[in-house]
Structure formats: C-alpha cells, structure tokens
Design an enzyme around this catalytic site. Structure first.
Site, short mmCIF file in Angstrom:
data_model
loop_
_atom_site.label_atom_id
_atom_site.label_comp_id
_atom_site.label_asym_id
_atom_site.label_seq_id
_atom_site.Cartn_x
_atom_site.Cartn_y
_atom_site.Cartn_z
N CYS A 44 -10.55 -3.10 -4.28
CA CYS A 44 -9.62 -4.13 -4.77
C CYS A 44 -10.37 -5.34 -5.31
CB CYS A 44 -8.66 -4.55 -3.66
SG CYS A 44 -7.46 -3.25 -3.29
N GLU A 92 -2.92 -4.69 -3.04
CA GLU A 92 -3.41 -5.59 -4.09
C GLU A 92 -3.42 -4.89 -5.45
OE1 GLU A 92 -4.72 -4.89 -1.15
OE2 GLU A 92 -6.20 -6.38 -0.52
N ASN A 102 0.84 -1.19 0.00
CA ASN A 102 0.00 0.00 0.00
C ASN A 102 0.88 1.24 0.00
OD1 ASN A 102 0.61 -0.81 2.70
ND2 ASN A 102 -1.13 0.31 3.53
N GLU A 137 0.33 5.19 0.70
CA GLU A 137 -0.60 6.23 1.16
C GLU A 137 -0.13 7.61 0.68
OE1 GLU A 137 -1.11 5.59 5.39
OE2 GLU A 137 -2.33 3.81 4.98
N CYS A 181 -10.16 -4.98 0.21
CA CYS A 181 -11.25 -4.00 0.31
C CYS A 181 -12.15 -4.10 -0.92
CB CYS A 181 -10.68 -2.59 0.46
SG CYS A 181 -10.13 -1.86 -1.09
N CYS A 189 -4.08 0.60 -2.54
CA CYS A 189 -3.88 -0.62 -1.75
C CYS A 189 -2.79 -1.51 -2.36
CB CYS A 189 -5.17 -1.43 -1.70
SG CYS A 189 -6.50 -0.65 -0.79
N1 THU Z 1 -5.29 -1.57 2.51
C1 THU Z 1 -4.71 -2.37 1.58
O1 THU Z 1 -3.59 -2.10 1.12
N2 THU Z 1 -5.40 -3.46 1.17
C2 THU Z 1 -6.62 -3.82 1.64
O2 THU Z 1 -7.26 -4.70 1.10
C3 THU Z 1 -7.15 -3.16 2.84
C4 THU Z 1 -6.62 -1.79 3.06
C5 THU Z 1 -4.55 -0.40 2.99
C6 THU Z 1 -5.11 0.92 2.55
C7 THU Z 1 -4.58 1.84 3.62
O3 THU Z 1 -3.27 2.25 3.27
C8 THU Z 1 -4.50 0.96 4.85
O4 THU Z 1 -4.54 -0.37 4.39
C9 THU Z 1 -5.62 1.18 5.86
O5 THU Z 1 -6.88 1.13 5.24
#
Ligand code: THU
Length: 134
Positions: free
Chosen positions: A92, A58, A45, A47, A89, A56
């Site tokens: 994704c 994925e 991920n 940010e 999520c 994310c």
């Molecule tokens: N996140 C992912 O990378 N993958 C997911 O399937 C769930 C959420 C990340 C997004 C964000 O940077 C952090 O997790 C918190 O939501």
C-alpha cells in the site's frame, strides 16, 4: 487544495471498516481519503479464499478515487479496532506514493480515538515514484 477534513475521513474509514470482508484473518480494515477537490472516498479490505488475492483497504479506497477520475490524493486515514494502530503495509505504501505528494499526511486511527500521523516521505523513504520514469 482543500483543508483536510479529518473528522469526515475518520467517519468514512469506519464506514469502510464496517463493510470489510476479512473472514480469513478476522482483521478488518477501513480506509478513507480526500482528493484535491475535497471529495472523500472509502474502501475496505477484501480477502479471498486464495489468500494472496487479498486487497487492502487503502488500495481499494485509492481505486475508488481513480475510478471516479480523481488522482490527486491529499489525505488518507486507516481505521482499525486494534489496540495497536495499524500502519499501511508495504504494498500500500508503494501505491500511496503513486498518488500522494511526499509531504501529504497519512493517519492511522482506532476505535479508542487514538491516532498517529506520518508524512508520505517517511512511510516509504527513497521511494520509486512516477517522477523516476521521467
Ligand atoms: N490490511 C489492510 O487492509 N491494510 C493494511 O495496511 C494492513 C493489512 C489487511 C489485509 C488483510 O486482509 C488483513 O488486513 C490482515 O493482513
């Protein structure tokens, strides 16, 4: 289609996790996937200070495969160091159904060696997919 190499996928997802950029949520995620020719790609991920631009793990792993000309994803692993396993999520899931068959497997794993598996069709039932545009 090559047999899924879950051991390598877990190791690569951990590699992604180690590079995760999550200064706002502190919630690091790594992902790795295998494509039809057996190659493995990973992502993390990433940010952003404007929060909503976060991508994310994925979707970044999927982008890595697509950038490399690989669009047939056969297996995917999500790695976190949470006691509760982390499912993909909703956003994704929609991207997963774009590039994975309905009966392909997605696994969530953690640092304790726990894991859970889903079939793509169960992650996003009745999904809108490329086939709906035909
Ligand atoms: N996140 C992912 O990378 N993958 C997911 O399937 C769930 C959420 C990340 C997004 C964000 O940077 C952090 O997790 C918190 O939501």
């Amino acid at each position: 289609m090559k047999k899924s190499n879950w051991g390598e996928l877990k190791d690569r997802a951990k590699l992604g996790y180690d590079n995760a950029y999550a200064p706002y949520s502190q919630f690091k995620v790594g992902a790795a996937l295998q494509v039809g020719n057996g190659s493995v790609y990973h992502g993390c991920n990433v940010e952003n200070a404007s929060y909503g631009l976060t991508v994310c793990a994925e979707r970044n792993a999927i982008a890595q495969a697509v950038i490399d000309g690989q669009q047939d994803i056969t297996a995917l692993v999500v790695y976190t160091e949470q006691d509760k396993l982390t499912p993909p999520c909703g956003a994704c899931r929609q991207v997963i159904v774009e590039f994975m068959e309905q009966d392909a497997t997605v696994k969530a794993v953690n640092h304790k060696g726990e894991e859970i598996s889903w079939q793509v069709k169960d992650l996003l039932p009745n999904a809108f997919t490329p086939k709906d545009l035909k």
